[in-house]
Write an enzyme that holds these catalytic residues in place. Structure first.
Site, mmCIF file in Angstrom:
data_model
loop_
_atom_site.group_PDB
_atom_site.id
_atom_site.type_symbol
_atom_site.label_atom_id
_atom_site.label_comp_id
_atom_site.label_asym_id
_atom_site.label_seq_id
_atom_site.Cartn_x
_atom_site.Cartn_y
_atom_site.Cartn_z
ATOM 1 N N LYS A 243 0.158 -63.912 -49.983
ATOM 2 C CA LYS A 243 0.427 -62.480 -50.135
ATOM 3 C C LYS A 243 1.393 -62.218 -51.275
ATOM 4 C CE LYS A 243 -0.532 -60.198 -45.883
ATOM 5 N NZ LYS A 243 -0.049 -59.723 -44.643
ATOM 6 N N ARG A 244 2.364 -63.100 -51.350
ATOM 7 C CA ARG A 244 3.392 -62.917 -52.381
ATOM 8 C C ARG A 244 2.781 -63.009 -53.787
ATOM 9 N NH1 ARG A 244 7.144 -67.079 -52.912
ATOM 10 N NH2 ARG A 244 6.584 -67.623 -50.806
#
Ligand code: GLU
Length: 471
Positions: A243-244
């Protein structure tokens, strides 16, 4: 005719890998004047998520990928699958298996202990002359397909070329569970066949499903579609995208101020290329995209490139469009009389619509605070107030002549000479007075956007408040 589809499982939001798959399928269908279908793979009722379905549809709408016909929901097609399962049972190409879960567990453990790949051992597979075990009581059977026992399952993958799977890798897998619900690979193959898919473009995480799906096609005597398995999108260090790194909901890109054309352009290049071209309009993508040119190796997500593309599109779409997009960020400039000037001024440096909104607000919002560091440096001694007072007077006297930034420039240069100033000596206090910061764009441009009245009011207020120096 080319028929493609995007077939998401609504278990989560639409992420960029899914969007890339759908973009490729869309482009290939549209380029060939074919058909692009949307199918929701929602047979796994426990994992489905209503919000996810909404998020997928919303994302599709945002990026503007239009599909043909109505959306197909697999959950509404259970009777169709049942019919085909019954057909295989009748033709002896599938059979009922009464092995209990415990027996299967023992089988798996024994195979693993013997360093074998776990696979169904064919206990219930009917064969010439074979006597099947007596049907146990209280066990609802699953239905298994009779997969070929020997040989090789072969197909040409449009990305990787020829693929061979040894039949020993594919056992008699379950096509219907004991509660009658068909399994994933079964429904995918049935639907792709019934919907007339000619080209299936999907992530290479599905590669191991393809031989199973081919077994199903063959059981019905259907010709499988062409398959293209697209390598994954990795993060810049070659690991699975988290996600990052950007593996987020497609709609999050909207919230972060990306234009859909930038995201699509970014995604088309993430795994496909046409010489060294980087910028692709939708028209160009439609003219050039060919799945046989999809890269064989995984691609790396590159945030810098996405930002670069986004700033390109921010600079190149119409101001009308930008004004409309900015509404999403509660920035309403449609009615501003200097809208064009304001956008021309701010869009040059904005990498996202959020940055664009911030740059606009820096100009439009009356400052209440003045950056302390700038004030300490540029509003040091009292003489500056006299200079600013004179400058305001000059602006007010020339109000009728001042429209464009060059008009402000024309009267300011002689003023600077008269007072023997250096440019920053005048401009930084004005910038602070107008915007509260020293980082804003050209003072002439800001003044032209604000007009004489607002400019003078802001300078006067800053002087009255002594740039908040005393408190
Ligand atoms: N439903 C699958 C997924 O969301 C895609 C199946 C396919 O493309 O064949 O990953």
């Amino acid at each position: 005719m080319v028929v493609t589809r995007f077939a998401p499982s609504p278990t989560g939001y639409l992420h960029i890998g899914g969007l890339r798959t759908s973009l490729y399928s869309y482009l290939w269908a549209r380029r060939n004047k074919g058909v692009f279908r949307l199918r929701i793979e929602d047979t796994d009722l426990e994992r489905n998520n209503i919000d996810a379905l909404g998020a997928i549809m919303e994302a599709f709408e945002w990026v503007g990928l239009d599909y043909d016909g109505t959306v197909e929901y697999q959950s509404k097609r259970m009777d169709v699958y049942k019919k085909y399962i019954d057909q295989l049972l009748e033709e002896g190409k599938a059979y009922k298996c009464y092995m209990s879960k415990e027996e299967l567990d023992v089988l798996r453990e024994t195979q693993m202990a013997n360093k074998q790949t776990p696979r169904y051992d064919g206990t219930w597979r009917p064969e010439e002359g074979k006597v099947l075990p007596p049907i146990p009581e209280g066990i609802e059977p699953v239905v298994r397909i009779k997969a070929p026992k020997e040989g090789v399952i072969t197909f040409i993958d449009g990305v990787r070329s020829i693929m061979n799977f040894n039949c020993s890798e594919v056992d008699d897998f379950v096509i219907a569970r004991s509660n009658g619900v068909p399994t994933y690979n079964f429904v995918v193959a049935i639907d792709d066949a019934l919907m007339g898919m000619t080209d299936v473009i999907r992530g290479d995480d599905h590669l191991s499903n393809t031989p199973k799906q081919i077994v199903i096609y063959e059981a019905f005597g259907w010709t499988p579609p062409k398959f293209y398995h697209i390598p994954m999108i990795n993060n810049p260090s070659g690991k699975k995208l988290s996600k990052r790194d950007g593996a987020m909901d497609v709609m999050q890109y909207k919230r972060e101020g990306f234009l859909p054309e930038a995201l699509l352009n970014f995604l088309v290049r993430l795994g496909w290329s046409n010489k060294d071209q980087e910028i692709f309009s939708m028209e160009e993508m439609l003219e050039l995209f060919d799945p046989t040119n999809i890269n064989k190796s995984a691609s790396a997500y590159n945030q810098e490139k996405l930002l670069w593309l986004n700033s390109h599109y921010i600079k190149n779409v119409s101001n009308e469009r930008l004004a409309k997009e900015l509404e999403f960020f509660d920035c309403f400039i449609h009615g501003h009389d200097k809208k064009e000037m304001l956008l021309d001024l701010t869009k040059e440096r904005a990498q996202t619509l959020v940055e664009l909104k911030d740059a606009i607000n820096v100009i439009l919002d009356t400052p209440t605070e003045y950056e302390e560091k700038g004030v300490n440096k540029f509003v040091k001694d009292e003489t500056i107030y006299k200079i600013l007072e004179n400058y305001v007077k000059l602006l007010e006297e020339n109000v009728d002549k001042l429209h464009l930034s060059i008009d402000y420039e024309a009267i300011t240069k002689p003023f600077i000479e008269e007072f023997e100033l250096k440019f920053p000596q005048l401009f930084q206090p004005i910038r602070l007075a107008l915007t509260g910061t020293t980082q804003a764009p050209s003072v002439y441009d800001i003044m032209a956007v604000l007009g004489v009245k607002v400019t003078c009011d802001r300078i006067k207020t800053a002087c009255e408040k002594k740039f908040n120096k005393e408190g």
